[in-house]
Design an enzyme around this catalytic site. Structure first.
Site, PDB file in Angstrom:
ATOM      1  N   LEU A   1      16.049   4.197   2.490  1.00 23.90           N
ATOM      2  CA  LEU A   1      15.669   4.695   3.818  1.00 23.90           C
ATOM      3  C   LEU A   1      16.066   3.738   4.926  1.00 23.90           C
ATOM      4  O   LEU A   1      16.581   4.154   5.970  1.00 23.90           O
ATOM      5  CB  LEU A   1      14.155   4.946   3.847  1.00 23.90           C
ATOM      6  CG  LEU A   1      13.689   6.158   3.039  1.00 23.90           C
ATOM      7  CD1 LEU A   1      12.186   6.108   2.800  1.00 23.90           C
ATOM      8  CD2 LEU A   1      14.070   7.443   3.750  1.00 23.90           C
TER       9      LEU A   1
ATOM     10  N   SER B   1      12.715 -12.970   3.529  1.00 23.50           N
ATOM     11  CA  SER B   1      11.667 -12.086   3.032  1.00 23.50           C
ATOM     12  C   SER B   1      10.688 -11.830   4.168  1.00 23.50           C
ATOM     13  O   SER B   1      10.316 -12.756   4.903  1.00 23.50           O
ATOM     14  CB  SER B   1      10.923 -12.738   1.870  1.00 23.50           C
ATOM     15  OG  SER B   1       9.776 -11.970   1.558  1.00 23.50           O
ATOM     16  N   VAL B   2      10.232 -10.590   4.263  1.00 23.71           N
ATOM     17  CA  VAL B   2       9.218 -10.265   5.272  1.00 23.71           C
ATOM     18  C   VAL B   2       7.860 -10.858   4.908  1.00 23.71           C
ATOM     19  O   VAL B   2       6.960 -10.928   5.760  1.00 23.71           O
ATOM     20  CB  VAL B   2       9.042  -8.726   5.434  1.00 23.71           C
ATOM     21  CG1 VAL B   2      10.302  -8.081   5.978  1.00 23.71           C
ATOM     22  CG2 VAL B   2       8.621  -8.062   4.119  1.00 23.71           C
TER      23      VAL B   2
ATOM     24  N   ASN C   1       9.810  -1.355   7.022  1.00 32.68           N
ATOM     25  CA  ASN C   1      10.235  -0.461   5.945  1.00 32.68           C
ATOM     26  C   ASN C   1      10.345  -1.151   4.587  1.00 32.68           C
ATOM     27  O   ASN C   1      10.272  -0.489   3.555  1.00 32.68           O
ATOM     28  CB  ASN C   1      11.594   0.135   6.361  1.00 32.68           C
ATOM     29  CG  ASN C   1      12.303   0.821   5.223  1.00 32.68           C
ATOM     30  OD1 ASN C   1      11.980   1.953   4.885  1.00 32.68           O
ATOM     31  ND2 ASN C   1      13.274   0.139   4.602  1.00 32.68           N
TER      32      ASN C   1
ATOM     33  N   TYR D   1      -0.210  -0.572  -4.574  1.00 35.18           N
ATOM     34  CA  TYR D   1       0.635   0.142  -3.596  1.00 35.18           C
ATOM     35  C   TYR D   1      -0.213   1.049  -2.703  1.00 35.18           C
ATOM     36  O   TYR D   1      -0.028   1.079  -1.479  1.00 35.18           O
ATOM     37  CB  TYR D   1       1.677   0.935  -4.377  1.00 35.18           C
ATOM     38  CG  TYR D   1       2.740   1.612  -3.557  1.00 35.18           C
ATOM     39  CD1 TYR D   1       3.749   0.878  -2.940  1.00 35.18           C
ATOM     40  CD2 TYR D   1       2.757   3.002  -3.408  1.00 35.18           C
ATOM     41  CE1 TYR D   1       4.742   1.510  -2.201  1.00 35.18           C
ATOM     42  CE2 TYR D   1       3.742   3.640  -2.681  1.00 35.18           C
ATOM     43  CZ  TYR D   1       4.738   2.889  -2.076  1.00 35.18           C
ATOM     44  OH  TYR D   1       5.714   3.514  -1.342  1.00 35.18           O
TER      45      TYR D   1
ATOM     46  N   ALA E   1      -2.044  -1.261  -0.261  1.00 37.09           N
ATOM     47  CA  ALA E   1      -1.143  -1.838   0.747  1.00 37.09           C
ATOM     48  C   ALA E   1      -0.733  -0.776   1.755  1.00 37.09           C
ATOM     49  O   ALA E   1      -0.728  -1.021   2.974  1.00 37.09           O
ATOM     50  CB  ALA E   1       0.095  -2.417   0.069  1.00 37.09           C
ATOM     51  N   LYS E   2      -0.394   0.408   1.261  1.00 33.48           N
ATOM     52  CA  LYS E   2       0.122   1.453   2.141  1.00 33.48           C
ATOM     53  C   LYS E   2      -0.948   1.957   3.104  1.00 33.48           C
ATOM     54  O   LYS E   2      -0.658   2.277   4.250  1.00 33.48           O
ATOM     55  CB  LYS E   2       0.701   2.595   1.313  1.00 33.48           C
ATOM     56  CG  LYS E   2       2.058   2.254   0.687  1.00 33.48           C
ATOM     57  CD  LYS E   2       3.018   1.721   1.743  1.00 33.48           C
ATOM     58  CE  LYS E   2       4.468   1.825   1.396  1.00 33.48           C
ATOM     59  NZ  LYS E   2       5.332   1.147   2.383  1.00 33.48           N
TER      60      LYS E   2
ATOM     61  N   ALA F   1      11.533  10.547  -0.364  1.00 32.24           N
ATOM     62  CA  ALA F   1      12.994  10.598  -0.335  1.00 32.24           C
ATOM     63  C   ALA F   1      13.575   9.947  -1.580  1.00 32.24           C
ATOM     64  O   ALA F   1      12.951   9.083  -2.191  1.00 32.24           O
ATOM     65  CB  ALA F   1      13.513   9.871   0.906  1.00 32.24           C
TER      66      ALA F   1
ATOM     67  N   SER G   1      15.493   7.463  -3.646  1.00 32.45           N
ATOM     68  CA  SER G   1      15.907   6.058  -3.541  1.00 32.45           C
ATOM     69  C   SER G   1      15.645   5.420  -4.895  1.00 32.45           C
ATOM     70  O   SER G   1      15.113   6.075  -5.792  1.00 32.45           O
ATOM     71  CB  SER G   1      15.102   5.321  -2.466  1.00 32.45           C
ATOM     72  OG  SER G   1      13.814   5.000  -2.962  1.00 32.45           O
TER      73      SER G   1
HETATM   74  P1  NAI Z   1      14.476   0.930  -1.562  1.00 29.93           P
HETATM   75  O1  NAI Z   1      14.104   0.099  -2.740  1.00 29.93           O
HETATM   76  O2  NAI Z   1      15.738   1.722  -1.635  1.00 29.93           O
HETATM   77  O3  NAI Z   1      14.541   0.032  -0.247  1.00 29.93           O
HETATM   78  C1  NAI Z   1      13.634  -0.985   0.018  1.00 29.93           C
HETATM   79  C2  NAI Z   1      14.393  -2.186   0.503  1.00 29.93           C
HETATM   80  O4  NAI Z   1      13.458  -3.225   0.851  1.00 29.93           O
HETATM   81  C3  NAI Z   1      15.332  -2.784  -0.559  1.00 29.93           C
HETATM   82  O5  NAI Z   1      16.649  -2.842  -0.085  1.00 29.93           O
HETATM   83  C4  NAI Z   1      14.755  -4.167  -0.823  1.00 29.93           C
HETATM   84  O6  NAI Z   1      15.722  -5.154  -1.126  1.00 29.93           O
HETATM   85  C5  NAI Z   1      14.029  -4.456   0.477  1.00 29.93           C
HETATM   86  N1  NAI Z   1      12.991  -5.466   0.304  1.00 29.93           N
HETATM   87  C6  NAI Z   1      12.098  -5.559  -0.715  1.00 29.93           C
HETATM   88  N2  NAI Z   1      11.309  -6.618  -0.549  1.00 29.93           N
HETATM   89  C7  NAI Z   1      11.696  -7.223   0.601  1.00 29.93           C
HETATM   90  C8  NAI Z   1      11.249  -8.373   1.292  1.00 29.93           C
HETATM   91  N3  NAI Z   1      10.251  -9.104   0.833  1.00 29.93           N
HETATM   92  N4  NAI Z   1      11.860  -8.681   2.459  1.00 29.93           N
HETATM   93  C9  NAI Z   1      12.882  -7.950   2.946  1.00 29.93           C
HETATM   94  N5  NAI Z   1      13.357  -6.860   2.299  1.00 29.93           N
HETATM   95  C10 NAI Z   1      12.776  -6.499   1.147  1.00 29.93           C
HETATM   96  O7  NAI Z   1      13.234   1.898  -1.280  1.00 29.93           O
HETATM   97  P2  NAI Z   1      12.980   3.094  -0.234  1.00 29.93           P
HETATM   98  O8  NAI Z   1      12.553   4.263  -1.012  1.00 29.93           O
HETATM   99  O9  NAI Z   1      14.096   3.222   0.720  1.00 29.93           O
HETATM  100  O10 NAI Z   1      11.666   2.549   0.482  1.00 29.93           O
HETATM  101  C11 NAI Z   1      11.574   2.217   1.853  1.00 29.93           C
HETATM  102  C12 NAI Z   1      10.117   2.240   2.246  1.00 29.93           C
HETATM  103  O11 NAI Z   1       9.596   3.557   2.180  1.00 29.93           O
HETATM  104  C13 NAI Z   1       9.203   1.374   1.363  1.00 29.93           C
HETATM  105  O12 NAI Z   1       8.229   0.764   2.162  1.00 29.93           O
HETATM  106  C14 NAI Z   1       8.556   2.409   0.465  1.00 29.93           C
HETATM  107  O13 NAI Z   1       7.322   1.972  -0.053  1.00 29.93           O
HETATM  108  C15 NAI Z   1       8.414   3.568   1.422  1.00 29.93           C
HETATM  109  N6  NAI Z   1       8.239   4.847   0.786  1.00 29.93           N
HETATM  110  C16 NAI Z   1       9.267   5.423   0.142  1.00 29.93           C
HETATM  111  C17 NAI Z   1       9.094   6.648  -0.470  1.00 29.93           C
HETATM  112  C18 NAI Z   1      10.197   7.377  -1.100  1.00 29.93           C
HETATM  113  O14 NAI Z   1       9.978   8.534  -1.487  1.00 29.93           O
HETATM  114  N7  NAI Z   1      11.401   6.795  -1.211  1.00 29.93           N
HETATM  115  C19 NAI Z   1       7.777   7.290  -0.520  1.00 29.93           C
HETATM  116  C20 NAI Z   1       6.772   6.638   0.274  1.00 29.93           C
HETATM  117  C21 NAI Z   1       7.010   5.438   0.869  1.00 29.93           C
END
Ligand code: NAI
Length: 301
Positions: A20, A74-75, A101, A166, A169-170, A198, A200
């Site tokens: 995302l 890292s965030v 994100n 999770y 946190a969320k 979405a 991913s």
């Molecule tokens: P993703 O795994 O494709 O992207 C997450 C990104 O965050 C990765 O590129 C990762 O390297 C980066 N990341 C992880 N830890 C980090 C840190 N400490 N500092 C900086 N970057 C870091 O996952 P996605 O699905 O794109 O998730 C994005 C957000 O949306 C997340 O917060 C996830 O929990 C949330 N989300 C996603 C859903 C989905 O259906 N894909 C559902 C609900 C929430």
């Protein structure tokens, strides 16, 4: 209706190396924003680190004619958050938009969850959003403009098996939004929260394959662009979004039951007798802050 553009705006997207976040960063770049592409580049469980994820997204934004820089912090630490915001200020002079994100998963049922699995998920999602928001808020306050989008999840809002860390946190991200929206109001800082679904790497083994193919991250992008724009004047709102469905979600307060006179003791049996009224959601309100809940006390105080 005017196009939504971000010319002259500086945006930070955390976790923008994939999924995302990458989709948001690319669209912000196409629409004229200068983008800080933050990504630690680790694995789905938060282990490891690499610069390539963020670098590739920066390359792509530049190829499309946009401006972007990579950041690999890292965030999850205060210094990391400060560096991310510093990267925006040093390279582009300010920060107008922050999309919190970045995320990881360490799923376990509650009895099996280790302390370390709890801690790292809370650190990345919840503390991470605080660590970046705090220094970004300081810059936004000075400039009298800010748009912050937090990322919650249906797992936090509604619950999900195997995700105690999770879910907690969320839901915490909703709490952070509630605070930031109130404290940011007089500085034109709006803070909203999305609950996306979405495709991913986080969902590839959770969503059924047919659904996975259809739930493109691109469907989440338009809502995030709108919430990040000057056009959006709403704040402190939560939105479900998936595959073209966008819906406001809210924490509501039911009218409830008024028992007693504010002085006499109330028994457990009276609670039982009034249970239907206490739990009836048909008459409810969205409260704008804690103080409003006192309005329900009427003549009791
Ligand atoms: P993703 O795994 O494709 O992207 C997450 C990104 O965050 C990765 O590129 C990762 O390297 C980066 N990341 C992880 N830890 C980090 C840190 N400490 N500092 C900086 N970057 C870091 O996952 P996605 O699905 O794109 O998730 C994005 C957000 O949306 C997340 O917060 C996830 O929990 C949330 N989300 C996603 C859903 C989905 O259906 N894909 C559902 C609900 C929430």
């Amino acid at each position: 209706m005017a196009d939504i553009r971000f010319d002259g705006r500086v945006a930070i997207v955390t976790g923008a190396g994939a999924g995302l976040g990458k989709a948001y960063a690319l669209e912000l770049g196409k629409r004229g924003a200068k983008v800080v592409v933050n990504d630690l580049g680790g694995a789905r469980d938060g282990s490891g680190a690499s610069t390539s994820a963020a670098d590739q997204v920066v390359e792509e934004i530049k190829k499309n004619g946009g401006q972007a820089v990579a950041n690999y912090d890292s965030v999850a630490t205060k210094i990391g958050g400060e560096n991310i915001v510093k990267s925006a200020v040093d390279n582009f002079g300010k920060v107008d938009i922050l999309i919190n994100n970045a995320g990881i998963l360490r799923d376990k049922s509650i009895l099996k969850m280790e302390e370390a699995e709890w801690d790292i998920v809370i650190a990345v999602h919840l503390k991470g959003a605080f660590c970046v928001t705090q220094p970004a808020f300081a810059v936004m306050k000075q400039n009298g403009f800010g748009r912050i989008v937090n990322t919650t999840s249906g797992a936090g809002l509604y619950g999900n098996f195997g995700q105690a860390n999770y879910c907690s946190a969320k839901m915490g991200l909703v709490g952070l939004m509630n605070n930031v929206a109130i404290e940011g109001a007089k500085y034109n800082i709006k803070c909203n929260t999305i609950a996306p679904v979405a495709a991913s790497r986080l969902t590839e083994d959770i969503l059924p394959p047919d659904m996975f193919k259809k739930l493109k991250p691109e469907f989440i992008v338009p809502l995030v662009m709108y919430l990040s724009s000057e056009a959006n004047q709403d704040t402190k709102m939560i939105f479900n979004c998936a595959a073209g469905w966008y819906s406001r979600a809210e924490i509501i307060c039911a009218k409830g039951a008024t028992i007693g006179d504010g002085n006499r003791p109330i028994s457990a049996e009276e609670i039982q007798q009034n249970w239907a009224k206490i739990t009836d959601l048909s008459d409810n309100k969205v409260l704008t802050n804690l103080g409003e809940s006192f309005g329900f006390l009427g003549n009791l105080i």
